[in-house]
Scaffold this active site. Structure first.
Site, PDB file in Angstrom:
ATOM      1  N   ASP A  18       0.861  -1.178   0.000  1.00  0.00           N
ATOM      2  CA  ASP A  18       0.000   0.000   0.000  1.00  0.00           C
ATOM      3  C   ASP A  18       0.902   1.233   0.000  1.00  0.00           C
ATOM      4  O   ASP A  18       2.074   1.165   0.407  1.00  0.00           O
ATOM      5  CB  ASP A  18      -0.887  -0.041   1.248  1.00  0.00           C
ATOM      6  CG  ASP A  18      -1.674   1.236   1.455  1.00  0.00           C
ATOM      7  OD1 ASP A  18      -2.369   1.653   0.516  1.00  0.00           O
ATOM      8  OD2 ASP A  18      -1.570   1.817   2.553  1.00  0.00           O
ATOM      9  N   ASP A  20      -0.180   5.038   0.911  1.00  0.00           N
ATOM     10  CA  ASP A  20      -0.384   6.052   1.947  1.00  0.00           C
ATOM     11  C   ASP A  20      -0.211   5.479   3.342  1.00  0.00           C
ATOM     12  O   ASP A  20      -0.859   4.492   3.712  1.00  0.00           O
ATOM     13  CB  ASP A  20      -1.784   6.659   1.826  1.00  0.00           C
ATOM     14  CG  ASP A  20      -1.937   7.488   0.558  1.00  0.00           C
ATOM     15  OD1 ASP A  20      -0.928   7.734  -0.112  1.00  0.00           O
ATOM     16  OD2 ASP A  20      -3.076   7.878   0.251  1.00  0.00           O
ATOM     17  N   ALA A 125      -5.057   3.480  -4.032  1.00  0.00           N
ATOM     18  CA  ALA A 125      -6.196   4.208  -4.583  1.00  0.00           C
ATOM     19  C   ALA A 125      -5.778   5.548  -5.177  1.00  0.00           C
ATOM     20  O   ALA A 125      -6.569   6.213  -5.840  1.00  0.00           O
ATOM     21  CB  ALA A 125      -7.251   4.437  -3.502  1.00  0.00           C
ATOM     22  N   LYS A 169      -9.162  -3.062  -4.640  1.00  0.00           N
ATOM     23  CA  LYS A 169      -7.709  -3.236  -4.605  1.00  0.00           C
ATOM     24  C   LYS A 169      -7.357  -4.719  -4.588  1.00  0.00           C
ATOM     25  O   LYS A 169      -6.459  -5.167  -5.318  1.00  0.00           O
ATOM     26  CB  LYS A 169      -7.118  -2.538  -3.377  1.00  0.00           C
ATOM     27  CG  LYS A 169      -5.605  -2.646  -3.289  1.00  0.00           C
ATOM     28  CD  LYS A 169      -5.061  -2.022  -2.008  1.00  0.00           C
ATOM     29  CE  LYS A 169      -5.141  -0.524  -2.024  1.00  0.00           C
ATOM     30  NZ  LYS A 169      -4.390   0.078  -0.870  1.00  0.00           N
TER      31      LYS A 169
END
Length: 263
Positions: A18, A20, A125, A169
């Site tokens: 991921d 962030d 995202a 995702k």
């Protein structure tokens, strides 16, 4: 009889990270917005209006509505601009804001997978234009991100598919694994957020990195690995965790901070 040899752990087939608050401290969309604002893509007045709507959603606990607002706003900003222009801005935003926010400890983990011959993918995202830049600058294999539609090299203001978030995702990673012939039971995934439980739950080695409260509890119940790299940098206060009602409030504070800097 010769003693049995201890065998080294089987290296992961692939690893998924991921972005962030996992690879990068803070919210990449915030950094991207700073770059767009500095280049005149939108006014402080427009941003203040969005911040007010974000607070409205936060007070009502309508996180999904806030996420839709974020998506629509981002698409409106880039509509009519060329893909080459936005990708060039992504390069500049990386140098101006993102590079200094990369977590060294997480980069070591990614480099370790690469050294073992495993592909390492960034999955986020965030706009794929920014995700591609981060992945390339860190020497990763590739990136999956939210894709804005373009025709003849110009953005239309619509998305291609859904934002790469939550179940979407996980679906994107599963599709990539199927195309590549990877066994997900031999893959690793790293995230800070309970939003990524669909992704973490489908790999053989889920790792919670600086986990939020929900993910920490889930990891403890299921015996998942937890990694802490939380040097509380100023950017960490801008975390956007879109799984609770507080997420929209955090996003509103992020935008309010951007407005103050723009004033």
């Amino acid at each position: 009889m010769a003693p049995a040899r201890a065998t080294a752990p089987d290296p992961c087939v692939a690893a998924f990270f991921d972005l962030d608050n996992t690879v990068v401290r803070g919210a990449s969309l915030f950094y991207f917005a700073r770059g767009l604002h500095a280049r005149g893509f939108f006014s402080s007045r427009e941003l203040r209006g969005f911040a007010r709507r974000a607070v409205h959603f936060a007070l009502r606990g309508e996180v999904h509505g806030h996420l839709l607002e974020v998506r629509e706003l981002a698409l409106a900003f880039v509509a009519g601009h060329s893909t080459a222009e936005i990708r060039a801005i992504g390069e500049e935003v990386y140098e101006e804001h993102v590079e200094a926010k990369v977590r060294p400890g997480v980069r070591v983990l990614a480099d370790r997978h690469l050294a073992q011959g495993a592909p390492v993918w960034l999955v986020t995202a965030a706009p794929v234009e920014l995700a591609d830049v981060v992945a390339r600058r860190l020497g990763l294999t590739g990136a999956l991100g939210t894709v804005a539609e373009s025709v003849d090299g110009v953005y239309t203001g619509r998305l291609v598919g859904e934002p790469v978030h939550g179940a979407a995702k996980a679906a994107a990673v599963r599709a990539l694994a199927e195309r590549s012939g990877w066994d997900l039971a031999r893959c690793a995934a790293y995230s800070d957020s309970a939003n990524d439980l669909p992704l973490l739950s489908m790999v053989g080695r889920p790792v919670a990195v600086n986990p939020d409260r929900s993910l920490r509890r889930h990891a403890a119940r299921h015996g998942w690995e937890v990694r802490e790299f939380r040097g509380w940098h100023r950017a960490a206060r801008w975390t956007v965790r879109a799984g609770t009602a507080g997420a929209a409030g955090a996003a509103a504070l992020v935008l309010a901070g951007l407005v103050r800097r723009a004033a």
